[in-house]
Design a protein around this motif. Structure first.
Motif, PDB file in Angstrom:
ATOM      1  N   PHE A 122     -39.021  20.212  19.252  1.00 58.52           N
ATOM      2  CA  PHE A 122     -40.319  20.592  18.707  1.00 58.52           C
ATOM      3  C   PHE A 122     -40.399  22.097  18.487  1.00 58.52           C
ATOM      4  N   GLY A 123     -41.224  22.472  17.547  1.00 63.57           N
ATOM      5  CA  GLY A 123     -41.618  23.866  17.436  1.00 63.57           C
ATOM      6  C   GLY A 123     -42.695  24.155  18.470  1.00 63.57           C
ATOM      7  N   GLY A 124     -42.943  25.420  18.716  1.00 62.02           N
ATOM      8  CA  GLY A 124     -43.907  25.806  19.728  1.00 62.02           C
ATOM      9  C   GLY A 124     -45.356  25.574  19.337  1.00 62.02           C
ATOM     10  N   GLY A 125     -45.567  25.210  18.067  1.00 64.04           N
ATOM     11  CA  GLY A 125     -46.926  24.948  17.608  1.00 64.04           C
ATOM     12  C   GLY A 125     -47.557  26.157  16.947  1.00 64.04           C
ATOM     13  N   THR A 126     -48.360  25.903  15.932  1.00 67.02           N
ATOM     14  CA  THR A 126     -49.098  26.945  15.217  1.00 67.02           C
ATOM     15  C   THR A 126     -50.573  26.586  15.218  1.00 67.02           C
TER      16      THR A 126
END
Lengths: 119, 108
Positions: free
Chosen positions: B99-103
């Motif tokens: 996963f990406g760290g989130g935006t």
């Protein structure tokens, strides 16, 4: 319609164990790998692990490796997450999700189940 | 451990276009899924297979891919689009999810 429902969360003391369940419906469960993902409070999504469609292959992420075991019962359309030696930083919402890479489709996640590790 | 890279925050005014990039070495080989997560709710797929949009997701959501970067674009942002957005893919073998760290998208 694809549907997954997680259950089994609750408050557990540090060092104890807990088993989560994920009941699936609306698709041929035995044909899909299933993943567990968690989200700690105020943080992002973290992959916990995956179990192959027939239960033979299992892989785990670094954060819980050695303390978790994923299993499944295809006769019950259910996947499990056994968590041992729980720590405070395991406090999170735990989600199960279908692996759609092979089919090139998508499916909804459940609402998750909250695990709180606290004395 | 392998992670996808996303900016922590993006801010736009209503009606403008928001672009959220996600980069990672495996993205040349593995598809990306984009999830929208509103406060207190489970993640919802808004884009799958880099650029496919599920039924029920507004047309203003689109995805594109170029090399090791994929981008979620929201055209004509509305207040209801304010949420956290996560990209998700797999490692080269297709076994591990990442996963990406989130935006966090803020609509001004």
């Amino acid at each position: 319609q694809v549907h997954v429902v997680e259950s089994g969360g609750g408050v557990v003391q540090p060092g104890k164990s807990l088993r989560l369940s994920c009941a699936a419906s609306g698709f041929i469960f035995s044909k899909y790998d299933m993943h567990w993902v968690r989200q700690t409070p105020g943080k992002g999504l973290e992959w916990v692990g995956v179990i192959g469609f027939d239960g033979e292959n299992k892989y785990y992420g670094d954060s819980m490796k050695g303390r978790v075991t994923i299993s499944r019962d295809n006769s019950k359309n259910t996947v499990y997450l056994q968590m041992d030696s729980l720590r405070a930083d395991d406090t999170a919402v735990y989600y199960c999700a279908r692996d759609d890479y092979g089919s090139g489709t998508h499916s909804p996640w459940g609402q998750g189940t909250l695990v709180t590790v606290s004395s | 451990s392998y992670e996808l890279a996303q900016p922590p925050s993006v801010s736009v005014s209503p009606g403008q276009t928001a672009s959220i990039p996600c980069s990672g070495e495996s993205l040349t080989k593995q598809y990306v899924y984009w999830y929208q997560q509103k406060a207190g709710q489970a993640p919802v797929v808004v884009i799958y297979k880099d650029s496919e949009r599920p039924s029920g997701i507004p047309e203003r959501f689109s995805g594109s891919s170029s090399g090791t970067t994929v981008t979620l674009t929201i055209s004509g942002v509305q207040a209801e689009d304010e949420a956290d957005y996560y990209c998700q893919s797999a490692d080269y073998s297709g076994t591990f999810w990442v996963f990406g760290g989130g935006t966090r998208l803020t609509v001004l």
